[in-house]
Design a protein around this motif. Structure first.
Motif, mmCIF file in Angstrom:
data_model
loop_
_atom_site.group_PDB
_atom_site.id
_atom_site.type_symbol
_atom_site.label_atom_id
_atom_site.label_comp_id
_atom_site.label_asym_id
_atom_site.label_seq_id
_atom_site.Cartn_x
_atom_site.Cartn_y
_atom_site.Cartn_z
ATOM 1 N N ALA A 171 30.185 -21.254 -4.561
ATOM 2 C CA ALA A 171 31.134 -20.259 -4.050
ATOM 3 C C ALA A 171 31.670 -20.684 -2.689
ATOM 4 O O ALA A 171 32.873 -20.593 -2.415
ATOM 5 N N GLU A 172 30.785 -21.181 -1.828
ATOM 6 C CA GLU A 172 31.211 -21.614 -0.499
ATOM 7 C C GLU A 172 32.021 -22.912 -0.574
ATOM 8 O O GLU A 172 32.930 -23.133 0.227
ATOM 9 N N LEU A 173 31.697 -23.760 -1.551
ATOM 10 C CA LEU A 173 32.507 -24.962 -1.762
ATOM 11 C C LEU A 173 33.919 -24.580 -2.191
ATOM 12 O O LEU A 173 34.905 -25.153 -1.704
ATOM 13 N N ARG A 177 29.206 -30.085 2.948
ATOM 14 C CA ARG A 177 30.097 -29.352 2.035
ATOM 15 C C ARG A 177 31.540 -29.311 2.530
ATOM 16 O O ARG A 177 32.478 -29.530 1.753
ATOM 17 N N GLU A 178 31.745 -29.049 3.816
ATOM 18 C CA GLU A 178 33.109 -28.994 4.358
ATOM 19 C C GLU A 178 33.795 -30.347 4.240
ATOM 20 O O GLU A 178 34.991 -30.439 3.931
ATOM 21 N N GLN A 179 33.040 -31.421 4.483
ATOM 22 C CA GLN A 179 33.615 -32.758 4.385
ATOM 23 C C GLN A 179 33.926 -33.114 2.935
ATOM 24 O O GLN A 179 34.930 -33.780 2.643
ATOM 25 N N ILE A 180 33.079 -32.658 2.019
ATOM 26 C CA ILE A 180 33.344 -32.878 0.588
ATOM 27 C C ILE A 180 34.667 -32.233 0.202
ATOM 28 O O ILE A 180 35.512 -32.854 -0.462
ATOM 29 N N ALA A 181 34.867 -30.982 0.621
ATOM 30 C CA ALA A 181 36.117 -30.279 0.303
ATOM 31 C C ALA A 181 37.313 -31.000 0.910
ATOM 32 O O ALA A 181 38.341 -31.197 0.243
ATOM 33 N N GLN A 182 37.185 -31.386 2.171
ATOM 34 C CA GLN A 182 38.288 -32.052 2.861
ATOM 35 C C GLN A 182 38.667 -33.366 2.188
ATOM 36 O O GLN A 182 39.838 -33.612 1.890
ATOM 37 N N ARG A 183 37.675 -34.212 1.919
ATOM 38 C CA ARG A 183 37.973 -35.522 1.334
ATOM 39 C C ARG A 183 38.479 -35.389 -0.097
ATOM 40 O O ARG A 183 39.355 -36.143 -0.529
ATOM 41 N N ALA A 184 37.931 -34.438 -0.851
ATOM 42 C CA ALA A 184 38.373 -34.258 -2.237
ATOM 43 C C ALA A 184 39.838 -33.854 -2.288
ATOM 44 O O ALA A 184 40.623 -34.400 -3.081
ATOM 45 N N VAL A 185 40.224 -32.897 -1.444
ATOM 46 C CA VAL A 185 41.623 -32.448 -1.431
ATOM 47 C C VAL A 185 42.521 -33.575 -0.943
ATOM 48 O O VAL A 185 43.595 -33.822 -1.518
#
Length: 339
Positions: free
Chosen positions: A76-78, A295-303
């Motif tokens: 959910a937070e991801l 988690r924040e870095q995962i979201a950033q790099r994925a987008v």
């Protein structure tokens, strides 16, 4: 009736083409013209037709995010982090959950719904390494998680082995030697549980502490109830331990509750560390020491990767990237270093 492009153009005193250019964020539009059109859009409550826009421009302005289950706080937070990052690129996120079911995960990859999006961020939990060929799709995709490595698409993941090793080393540095594990998956070779258990074993070996299989508890789902059940089983078995490493925070929160019910003081009698750094971890009593897996870095790099692939015209990349994000040990009250 819903407002149309013609209504917006008439109110703003411009052509329908100009309104379309503003809606699609085209460059070379005078600021004053853009302001008038946007004011008309706001006044009329105009909503662009995504299907029509997609037909005209080849872009919908929507990306997909497929996750195993939103009931788990980590996912959910991801999702929240991905939505925020996508918004910075003027993208809307269509979220779908699969229940970690392999067949549903495979089916979503060829679903007609994918045609409504410009690309996909995909986090499978039911699929495995043998399913890599299913990722050979004709639209931009970024893979998350630890189920498939070396596939045909870009992959953003966390440093599971290193992070779990760091968590275990932290407990060892605090003076603990009998470290129980909550949440291993029986016979798993590749996946989050297997990789984190590997990191745990490596830390023990590095400290000269024998691996005791009686300290490793197995479960299926990584929910609070499973963590609580595993902790009760460990206590009832009479297995002595002075620390607990939960392979995710949800399991750890369940285990923490049972430890307190059993009259064990945390961290005096038992030090406890989790994995995920969900928001709830800082509000438990005692607050939970845990691994922030990035988690924040995962979201950033994925987008960012997905946007790059979309700009390049989509399709499978010739040289897919694998991105490993950073992690951190977040020290709170449930486990601290001596002194």
């Amino acid at each position: 009736m819903a407002a149309t492009l013609h209504d917006v153009a008439q109110l703003a005193g411009v052509s329908i083409k100009t309104v379309s250019n503003v809606v699609n964020n085209f460059a070379h539009i005078r600021p004053e013209t853009r302001r008038r059109v946007q004011a008309a859009i706001d006044e009329l409550g105009y909503q662009p037709n995504l299907s029509a826009r997609s037909l005209r421009s080849g872009r919908s302005g929507v990306i997909g995010l497929v996750l195993p289950e939103l009931s788990l706080s980590y996912f959910a937070e991801l999702a929240d982090a991905v939505i925020a990052r996508a918004a910075a690129h003027d993208l809307v996120v269509l979220v779908e959950q699969t229940g970690a079911d392999r067949e549903r995960e495979i089916a979503v990859l060829t679903s007609p719904r994918m045609r409504l999006t410009d690309g996909l961020i995909f986090s499978p939990l039911g699929m495995g390494q043998d399913d890599a060929s299913h990722l050979e799709v004709d639209y931009p995709m970024v893979l998350l998680g630890e189920r498939i490595f070396g596939g045909p698409v870009d992959h953003v993941t966390m440093r599971n082995v290193e992070a779990a090793r760091a968590a275990t080393e932290f407990l060892i540095a605090s003076g603990r030697r009998r470290i129980a594990v909550i949440g291993a998956h029986e016979n798993e070779v590749l996946g989050s549980a297997a990789l984190r258990l590997q990191g745990y074993a490596e830390a023990l070996a590095g400290a000269g502490i024998p691996f005791d299989p009686e300290l490793v508890t197995f479960t299926t789902l990584w929910h609070r109830a499973n963590g609580a059940a595993s902790m009760r089983a460990l206590i009832e078995a009479g297995t002595g331990f002075d620390a607990v490493f939960g392979l995710n925070d949800a399991l750890t929160l369940g285990a923490l509750r049972v430890l307190q019910e059993a009259g064990m003081r945390v961290p005096d009698d038992v030090a406890v560390i989790g994995f995920d750094n969900i928001d709830e971890a800082q509000y438990t009593v005692p607050s939970l020491t845990t691994i922030d897996p990035g988690r924040e870095q995962i979201a950033q790099r994925a987008v960012e990767l997905l946007v790059q692939r979309m700009a390049a015209g989509g399709g499978r990349p010739a040289n897919p990237e694998q991105v490993l994000v950073d992690f951190d040990v977040v020290v709170r009250e449930s486990a601290t270093l001596a002194g």
